[in-house]
Scaffold this motif. Structure first.
Motif, PDB file in Angstrom:
ATOM      1  N   ALA A  42       0.829  -1.205   0.000  1.00  0.00           N
ATOM      2  CA  ALA A  42       0.000   0.000   0.000  1.00  0.00           C
ATOM      3  C   ALA A  42       0.866   1.257   0.000  1.00  0.00           C
ATOM      4  CB  ALA A  42      -0.933  -0.004   1.213  1.00  0.00           C
ATOM      5  N   VAL A  43       1.918   1.273   0.812  1.00  0.00           N
ATOM      6  CA  VAL A  43       2.816   2.430   0.850  1.00  0.00           C
ATOM      7  C   VAL A  43       3.534   2.580  -0.485  1.00  0.00           C
ATOM      8  CG1 VAL A  43       4.928   3.332   1.903  1.00  0.00           C
ATOM      9  CG2 VAL A  43       3.097   2.437   3.337  1.00  0.00           C
ATOM     10  N   TYR A  44       4.043   1.468  -1.027  1.00  0.00           N
ATOM     11  CA  TYR A  44       4.695   1.517  -2.342  1.00  0.00           C
ATOM     12  C   TYR A  44       3.745   2.074  -3.395  1.00  0.00           C
ATOM     13  CZ  TYR A  44       5.694  -0.178  -7.005  1.00  0.00           C
ATOM     14  OH  TYR A  44       5.842  -0.255  -8.353  1.00  0.00           O
ATOM     15  N   PHE A  45       2.526   1.561  -3.454  1.00  0.00           N
ATOM     16  CA  PHE A  45       1.567   1.985  -4.470  1.00  0.00           C
ATOM     17  C   PHE A  45       1.240   3.461  -4.329  1.00  0.00           C
ATOM     18  CE2 PHE A  45      -2.648   2.634  -6.225  1.00  0.00           C
ATOM     19  CZ  PHE A  45      -2.516   2.045  -7.465  1.00  0.00           C
ATOM     20  N   LEU A  46       1.000   3.919  -3.114  1.00  0.00           N
ATOM     21  CA  LEU A  46       0.639   5.319  -2.922  1.00  0.00           C
ATOM     22  C   LEU A  46       1.785   6.256  -3.274  1.00  0.00           C
ATOM     23  CD1 LEU A  46      -1.491   5.061   0.321  1.00  0.00           C
ATOM     24  CD2 LEU A  46      -2.289   5.457  -2.010  1.00  0.00           C
ATOM     25  N   VAL A  47       3.003   5.879  -2.952  1.00  0.00           N
ATOM     26  CA  VAL A  47       4.149   6.737  -3.267  1.00  0.00           C
ATOM     27  C   VAL A  47       4.498   6.646  -4.746  1.00  0.00           C
ATOM     28  CG1 VAL A  47       6.623   7.061  -2.881  1.00  0.00           C
ATOM     29  CG2 VAL A  47       5.109   6.716  -0.943  1.00  0.00           C
ATOM     30  N   ALA A  48       4.677   5.437  -5.257  1.00  0.00           N
ATOM     31  CA  ALA A  48       5.194   5.252  -6.609  1.00  0.00           C
ATOM     32  C   ALA A  48       4.160   5.521  -7.698  1.00  0.00           C
ATOM     33  CB  ALA A  48       5.745   3.834  -6.766  1.00  0.00           C
ATOM     34  N   HIS A  49       2.895   5.254  -7.430  1.00  0.00           N
ATOM     35  CA  HIS A  49       1.897   5.373  -8.483  1.00  0.00           C
ATOM     36  C   HIS A  49       0.902   6.493  -8.267  1.00  0.00           C
ATOM     37  CE1 HIS A  49       3.209   1.888 -10.685  1.00  0.00           C
ATOM     38  NE2 HIS A  49       3.302   1.228  -9.539  1.00  0.00           N
ATOM     39  N   ILE A  50       0.947   7.172  -7.139  1.00  0.00           N
ATOM     40  CA  ILE A  50       0.041   8.295  -6.899  1.00  0.00           C
ATOM     41  C   ILE A  50       0.833   9.572  -6.644  1.00  0.00           C
ATOM     42  CG2 ILE A  50      -1.824   9.206  -5.469  1.00  0.00           C
ATOM     43  CD1 ILE A  50      -2.650   6.757  -7.115  1.00  0.00           C
ATOM     44  N   ALA A  51       1.697   9.573  -5.630  1.00  0.00           N
ATOM     45  CA  ALA A  51       2.386  10.799  -5.234  1.00  0.00           C
ATOM     46  C   ALA A  51       3.408  11.266  -6.278  1.00  0.00           C
ATOM     47  CB  ALA A  51       3.068  10.599  -3.884  1.00  0.00           C
ATOM     48  N   LEU A  52       4.295  10.385  -6.721  1.00  0.00           N
ATOM     49  CA  LEU A  52       5.318  10.804  -7.688  1.00  0.00           C
ATOM     50  C   LEU A  52       4.719  11.227  -9.033  1.00  0.00           C
ATOM     51  CD1 LEU A  52       8.267   8.348  -6.995  1.00  0.00           C
ATOM     52  CD2 LEU A  52       8.018  10.716  -6.285  1.00  0.00           C
ATOM     53  N   PRO A  53       3.841  10.437  -9.652  1.00  0.00           N
ATOM     54  CA  PRO A  53       3.231  10.923 -10.891  1.00  0.00           C
ATOM     55  C   PRO A  53       2.392  12.189 -10.685  1.00  0.00           C
ATOM     56  CG  PRO A  53       2.972   8.566 -10.748  1.00  0.00           C
ATOM     57  CD  PRO A  53       3.500   9.032  -9.422  1.00  0.00           C
ATOM     58  N   GLY A  54       1.748  12.308  -9.535  1.00  0.00           N
ATOM     59  CA  GLY A  54       0.996  13.531  -9.247  1.00  0.00           C
ATOM     60  C   GLY A  54       1.898  14.745  -9.180  1.00  0.00           C
ATOM     61  N   TRP A  55       3.044  14.592  -8.526  1.00  0.00           N
ATOM     62  CA  TRP A  55       4.001  15.704  -8.459  1.00  0.00           C
ATOM     63  C   TRP A  55       4.525  16.040  -9.851  1.00  0.00           C
ATOM     64  CZ3 TRP A  55       9.025  16.439  -9.863  1.00  0.00           C
ATOM     65  CH2 TRP A  55       9.615  17.615  -9.431  1.00  0.00           C
ATOM     66  N   LEU A  69       1.011  15.185 -19.609  1.00  0.00           N
ATOM     67  CA  LEU A  69       0.412  13.852 -19.499  1.00  0.00           C
ATOM     68  C   LEU A  69       1.394  12.762 -19.898  1.00  0.00           C
ATOM     69  CD1 LEU A  69      -3.225  14.429 -20.775  1.00  0.00           C
ATOM     70  CD2 LEU A  69      -2.440  14.050 -18.446  1.00  0.00           C
ATOM     71  N   GLY A  70       2.238  13.038 -20.880  1.00  0.00           N
ATOM     72  CA  GLY A  70       3.258  12.067 -21.281  1.00  0.00           C
ATOM     73  C   GLY A  70       4.252  11.806 -20.162  1.00  0.00           C
ATOM     74  N   TRP A  71       4.710  12.871 -19.521  1.00  0.00           N
ATOM     75  CA  TRP A  71       5.650  12.700 -18.407  1.00  0.00           C
ATOM     76  C   TRP A  71       4.981  11.991 -17.232  1.00  0.00           C
ATOM     77  CZ3 TRP A  71      10.466  12.723 -19.246  1.00  0.00           C
ATOM     78  CH2 TRP A  71      11.041  13.560 -20.188  1.00  0.00           C
ATOM     79  N   THR A  72       3.699  12.302 -17.006  1.00  0.00           N
ATOM     80  CA  THR A  72       2.973  11.641 -15.917  1.00  0.00           C
ATOM     81  C   THR A  72       2.812  10.154 -16.217  1.00  0.00           C
ATOM     82  OG1 THR A  72       1.791  13.692 -15.495  1.00  0.00           O
ATOM     83  CG2 THR A  72       0.854  11.690 -14.569  1.00  0.00           C
ATOM     84  N   ALA A  73       2.499   9.816 -17.453  1.00  0.00           N
ATOM     85  CA  ALA A  73       2.366   8.401 -17.834  1.00  0.00           C
ATOM     86  C   ALA A  73       3.691   7.674 -17.661  1.00  0.00           C
ATOM     87  CB  ALA A  73       1.874   8.285 -19.275  1.00  0.00           C
ATOM     88  N   LEU A  74       4.795   8.327 -18.054  1.00  0.00           N
ATOM     89  CA  LEU A  74       6.116   7.713 -17.873  1.00  0.00           C
ATOM     90  C   LEU A  74       6.403   7.483 -16.388  1.00  0.00           C
ATOM     91  CD1 LEU A  74       8.801   6.829 -19.245  1.00  0.00           C
ATOM     92  CD2 LEU A  74       9.623   9.134 -18.715  1.00  0.00           C
ATOM     93  N   ALA A  75       6.080   8.480 -15.561  1.00  0.00           N
ATOM     94  CA  ALA A  75       6.324   8.352 -14.116  1.00  0.00           C
ATOM     95  C   ALA A  75       5.420   7.288 -13.497  1.00  0.00           C
ATOM     96  CB  ALA A  75       6.112   9.692 -13.423  1.00  0.00           C
ATOM     97  N   PHE A  76       4.242   7.065 -14.075  1.00  0.00           N
ATOM     98  CA  PHE A  76       3.342   6.037 -13.547  1.00  0.00           C
ATOM     99  C   PHE A  76       3.778   4.640 -13.970  1.00  0.00           C
ATOM    100  CE2 PHE A  76      -0.385   3.306 -13.700  1.00  0.00           C
ATOM    101  CZ  PHE A  76      -0.902   3.481 -12.426  1.00  0.00           C
ATOM    102  N   LEU A  77       4.155   4.499 -15.243  1.00  0.00           N
ATOM    103  CA  LEU A  77       4.504   3.182 -15.778  1.00  0.00           C
ATOM    104  C   LEU A  77       5.882   2.702 -15.342  1.00  0.00           C
ATOM    105  CD1 LEU A  77       3.023   3.566 -19.344  1.00  0.00           C
ATOM    106  CD2 LEU A  77       2.069   2.292 -17.418  1.00  0.00           C
ATOM    107  N   LEU A  78       6.828   3.613 -15.171  1.00  0.00           N
ATOM    108  CA  LEU A  78       8.166   3.300 -14.649  1.00  0.00           C
ATOM    109  C   LEU A  78       8.326   4.107 -13.362  1.00  0.00           C
ATOM    110  CD1 LEU A  78      10.182   3.680 -17.959  1.00  0.00           C
ATOM    111  CD2 LEU A  78       9.420   1.561 -16.914  1.00  0.00           C
ATOM    112  N   PRO A  79       7.758   3.631 -12.260  1.00  0.00           N
ATOM    113  CA  PRO A  79       7.547   4.472 -11.090  1.00  0.00           C
ATOM    114  C   PRO A  79       8.725   5.344 -10.665  1.00  0.00           C
ATOM    115  CG  PRO A  79       6.594   2.349 -10.712  1.00  0.00           C
ATOM    116  CD  PRO A  79       7.312   2.272 -12.013  1.00  0.00           C
ATOM    117  N   PHE A  80       9.811   4.795 -10.241  1.00  0.00           N
ATOM    118  CA  PHE A  80      10.885   5.645  -9.735  1.00  0.00           C
ATOM    119  C   PHE A  80      11.794   6.115 -10.858  1.00  0.00           C
ATOM    120  CE2 PHE A  80       9.513   3.075  -6.146  1.00  0.00           C
ATOM    121  CZ  PHE A  80       9.198   4.090  -5.255  1.00  0.00           C
ATOM    122  N   LEU A  81      12.030   5.268 -11.844  1.00  0.00           N
ATOM    123  CA  LEU A  81      12.883   5.626 -12.972  1.00  0.00           C
ATOM    124  C   LEU A  81      12.251   6.755 -13.791  1.00  0.00           C
ATOM    125  CD1 LEU A  81      15.445   5.027 -14.582  1.00  0.00           C
ATOM    126  CD2 LEU A  81      14.126   3.346 -15.873  1.00  0.00           C
TER     127      LEU A  81
END
Length: 104
Positions: A42-55, A69-81
């Protein structure tokens, strides 16, 4: 008349759909290791797939990036990278602009 749901309500519903099966699995198995896995995921999902792409989305919009939107999609699909790639490559040099609140 059709109404628009708040994005936070929709996000909350999607997160609930993602975590309800894990919570049910924990209730069935009921050991501490599975509970730790559930909370860790849950912590991983919220940070990697919600907080980072949101920022990334907010920052790219504020700096008037060519494709937030392209950068957000990249941040969502490759969470930390994706976040690191945006931070070093994708940020325009323009300062971050915050729009005035239209309700004020």
């Amino acid at each position: 008349m059709a109404t628009t749901r708040s994005p936070l309500v929709v996000l909350g519903g999607l997160v609930a759909v993602a975590f309800v099966p894990l919570f049910v699995m924990w209730l069935v198995i009921a050991d501490l290791g599975t509970l730790a896995y559930f909370f860790g995921f849950a912590v991983y999902f919220l940070v990697a797939h919600i907080a980072l792409p949101g920022w990334v989305y907010l920052d790219a919009n504020g700096r008037e990036s060519g494709s937030p939107l392209g950068w957000t999609a990249l941040a969502f699909l490759l969470p930390f990278l994706g976040f690191v790639i945006y931070y070093f490559v994708g940020q325009p040099d323009a300062p971050h602009e915050v729009e005035a609140d239209p309700r004020a």
